[in-house]
Write a protein that holds these residues in place. Structure first.
Motif, PDB file in Angstrom:
ATOM      1  N   GLY A 122      -0.750  -0.172   7.605  1.00 16.74           N
ATOM      2  CA  GLY A 122      -0.495   0.888   6.634  1.00 16.74           C
ATOM      3  C   GLY A 122       0.073   2.139   7.276  1.00 16.74           C
ATOM      4  O   GLY A 122       0.950   2.807   6.715  1.00 16.74           O
ATOM      5  N   THR A 131      -1.831  -2.911   1.282  1.00 11.80           N
ATOM      6  CA  THR A 131      -2.041  -3.488   2.611  1.00 11.80           C
ATOM      7  C   THR A 131      -3.515  -3.812   2.842  1.00 11.80           C
ATOM      8  O   THR A 131      -3.907  -4.085   3.979  1.00 11.80           O
ATOM      9  N   ASP A 185       2.491  -7.011  -2.023  1.00  9.58           N
ATOM     10  CA  ASP A 185       1.521  -6.998  -0.933  1.00  9.58           C
ATOM     11  C   ASP A 185       1.997  -7.856   0.233  1.00  9.58           C
ATOM     12  O   ASP A 185       3.115  -8.374   0.235  1.00  9.58           O
ATOM     13  N   LEU A 186       1.098  -8.013   1.224  1.00  5.20           N
ATOM     14  CA  LEU A 186       1.383  -8.747   2.456  1.00  5.20           C
ATOM     15  C   LEU A 186       0.602 -10.046   2.561  1.00  5.20           C
ATOM     16  O   LEU A 186       0.601 -10.676   3.616  1.00  5.20           O
ATOM     17  N   GLY A 194       5.789  -9.798   3.362  1.00  6.77           N
ATOM     18  CA  GLY A 194       5.910  -9.512   4.783  1.00  6.77           C
ATOM     19  C   GLY A 194       6.595 -10.664   5.490  1.00  6.77           C
ATOM     20  O   GLY A 194       7.391 -11.393   4.888  1.00  6.77           O
ATOM     21  N   ALA A 203       6.265  -4.286   8.183  1.00 10.64           N
ATOM     22  CA  ALA A 203       6.172  -2.962   7.560  1.00 10.64           C
ATOM     23  C   ALA A 203       7.469  -2.600   6.849  1.00 10.64           C
ATOM     24  O   ALA A 203       7.465  -2.066   5.730  1.00 10.64           O
TER      25      ALA A 203
END
Length: 405
Positions: free
Chosen positions: A18, A84, A108-109, A139, A356
Motif C-alpha cells: 500500500g 490491498t 484488488d490484488l 496485480g 503496485a
C-alpha cells in the motif's frame, strides 16, 4: 458517480504494498488528473505514511475492514476503492459486500480463487443491480496473463481472422521475491483446503471462476517437467498458474467464448535447454511441490511461517524492487496450425514494484476510462479494462506488450 468526492481511495495504504502504491500515485497523478485519498484503520499510521511521502493535500480516511459502517462512509465518497488488505479471505468480505450493494467500483490484488468464487456467489446479483464493477486480480496475478492472452488473441484475429484455440504461456525470466501478503494468502488457502473436501474438489476445477452456465468441458493441460519443442527448452510448473488460468478462462466465458468453446491454456516456467535446463526444471517442480506439502502439514507450516517465508508487511528494499522484472512469452496456435507469439515484460519486481503500478493504473482505468454504461458485476481485467489498460500500462507502468516475429 459524477458527484463523488474522489476518483480513487487507496484502502490499506499503510501496508507494505500500500505504501508503494501511495508513493506511485503521488508521483503519477501529481497533475491532479486523479483525485484520490488514502484509507486504513489507524489514523496515526496513515499520518506517518502521509508525512513520510509528503502527501500534501491528500485526505486520510479511517475505515476498518470489519466495520461495515465505516466502510459505507468511505465508499460513499469515491468512484473506485482500490484494496490491498489481504489475505482477502480473512479481511475482504465486508468491503466487497459494501461495494456491491452501494454501486462502488472495486479492484484488488487477490490471488485467492476460493474467495473470489465465494464473493461471486454471494454478491454478483447485488453488483449487477447497483452497477458496481468488481475486478479482482489486478496485480502480477493476473494482469500479465489475462491481458497477455487478450493481446495475443486480438493480434491473431487481425492476422488469421480467428482466435487461437490453444495458448501456452512461458515465464522466460522473473526476478523478485515473493510477496509476504501472497504467501499469507497461500497459507490461508491451504489451511482451508486441508479441512474442506468440497474446496479441494473446487481447486481442481479449471473453470471454477466461470459463470455457472459456462459450458466448458475440455480437460486443461496438467503441466509437469517436460521439454517444450515449440518454445525450445525445458519447462516446470508455475506457482501462480492456479489463479491465472482461472481468470483467463473466466475472460473467455464473459466474452461469449471469444477464445473458443474448446480453448486450452497453460502456464509454465521456462528453465532452459540441455541438461542444465532439465535439472532446473526438476528443482523448480520439487520446490513448488515441497512448499505446498509443507504448508499442508501444521508443524512444517509453523516452521515455514516463522523462520523461512516472508510475512505480511515485509518486502524487498527499494533497490531490489528496481532491479527486479519479468519477461513472459505467449505461444498461440489455431485449429489450422497457424502460430503466433507475443511477449509481456515488466520493469520492476513482480510482487511489489510492478504490481503496485498495475493496480494503480487499473483503478485509474476504472475511474476514468470505463463508461458508466458498462454493467455492474464481477469482471476480469481483460473483459472490462482490456486495451484501455494496456495503453495505460505501456505509457505509465513500465510494461511492454509486443507481437514477436
Amino acid at each position: 458517480m459524477a458527484d463523488k468526492k474522489f476518483d480513487i481511495i487507496v484502502y490499506g495504504a499503510t501496508s507494505f504494498v500500500g505504501q508503494i502504491i501511495t508513493r506511485y500515485m503521488h508521483t503519477q497523478f501529481a497533475d491532479g488528473s486523479i483525485v484520490w485519498a488514502i484509507a486504513g484503520r489507524s489514523r496515526t499510521k496513515l499520518q506517518q505514511v502521509s508525512d513520510t511521502i509528503g502527501l500534501s493535500g491528500i485526505e486520510m480516511i479511517v475505515a476498518d475492514s470489519a466495520d461495515e459502517g465505516s466502510l459505507r462512509q468511505m465508499c460513499a465518497q469515491t468512484k473506485v476503492v482500490m484494496s490491498t488488505v489481504g489475505p482477502y479471505a480473512l479481511y475482504g468480505d465486508v468491503l466487497v459486500r459494501v461495494c456491491a450493494t452501494t454501486g462502488t467500483d472495486y479492484c484488488d490484488l487477490t490471488g485467492e480463487p476460493q474467495w473470489i468464487r465465494k464473493m461471486q456467489l454471494r454478491h454478483e446479483a447485488d453488483a449487477a443491480k447497483s452497477g458496481a464493477r468488481i475486478v479482482h486480480c489486478c496485480g502480477f496475478d493476473s494482469i500479465p496473463s489475462d491481458l497477455g492472452v487478450h493481446f495475443l488473441q486480438r493480434n491473431a484475429l487481425e492476422q488469421f481472422g480467428q482466435t487461437c484455440g490453444r495458448i501456452n504461456m512461458r515465464v522466460a525470466n522473473m526476478k523478485g521475491g515473493a510477496s509476504g501478503g501472497t504467501i499469507a494468502s497461500m497459507i490461508n488457502m491451504v489451511k482451508e483446503a486441508v479441512s474442506d473436501a468440497d474446496l479441494r474438489r473446487e481447486l481442481k476445477d479449471p473453470y471454477s471462476l466461470c459463470p455457472p452456465d459456462h459450458g466448458f468441458f475440455v480437460p486443461q493441460p496438467d503441466v509437469q517437467i517436460a521439454y517444450d519443442n515449440a518454445y525450445g527448452g525445458w519447462i516446470a510448473p508455475f506457482v501462480m498458474a492456479g489463479i491465472n488460468t482461472r481468470i483467463v478462462h473466466r475472460s473467455n466465458a464473459l466474452s461469449h467464448n471469444n477464445y473458443g468453446a474448446e480453448f486450452t491454456y497453460e502456464e509454465a516456467v521456462a528453465t532452459g535447454q540441455g541438461a542444465k535446463g532439465k535439472r532446473m526444471a526438476r528443482v523448480t517442480s520439487w520446490g513448488v511441490n515441497a512448499l505446498m506439502i509443507g504448508l499442508a502439514v501444521p508443524p512444517i507450516r509453523w516452521l515455514l511461517e516463522n523462520f523461512v517465508l516472508p510475512k505480511p508487511g515485509e518486502g524487498p528494499s527499494e533497490k531490489a524492487q528496481l532491479e527486479g522484472g519479468f519477461d513472459i512469452v505467449f505461444l498461440g496456435s489455431t485449429a489450422q496450425g497457424e502460430t503466433i507469439r507475443c511477449r509481456v515484460t515488466g520493469d520492476r519486481d513482480p510482487g511489489y514494484g510492478s504490481t503496485a503500478k498495475m493496480l494503480s493504473q487499473a483503478a485509474a482505468c476504472l475511474a476514468k476510462d470505463v463508461p458508466d454504461t458498462v454493467a455492474g458485476g464481477f469482471w476480469t481485467p481483460a473483459t472490462i479494462l482490456g486495451d484501455r489498460l494496456i495503453d495505460r500500462l505501456k505509457a505509465h507502468a513500465g510494461l511492454t506488450f509486443e507481437k514477436l516475429s
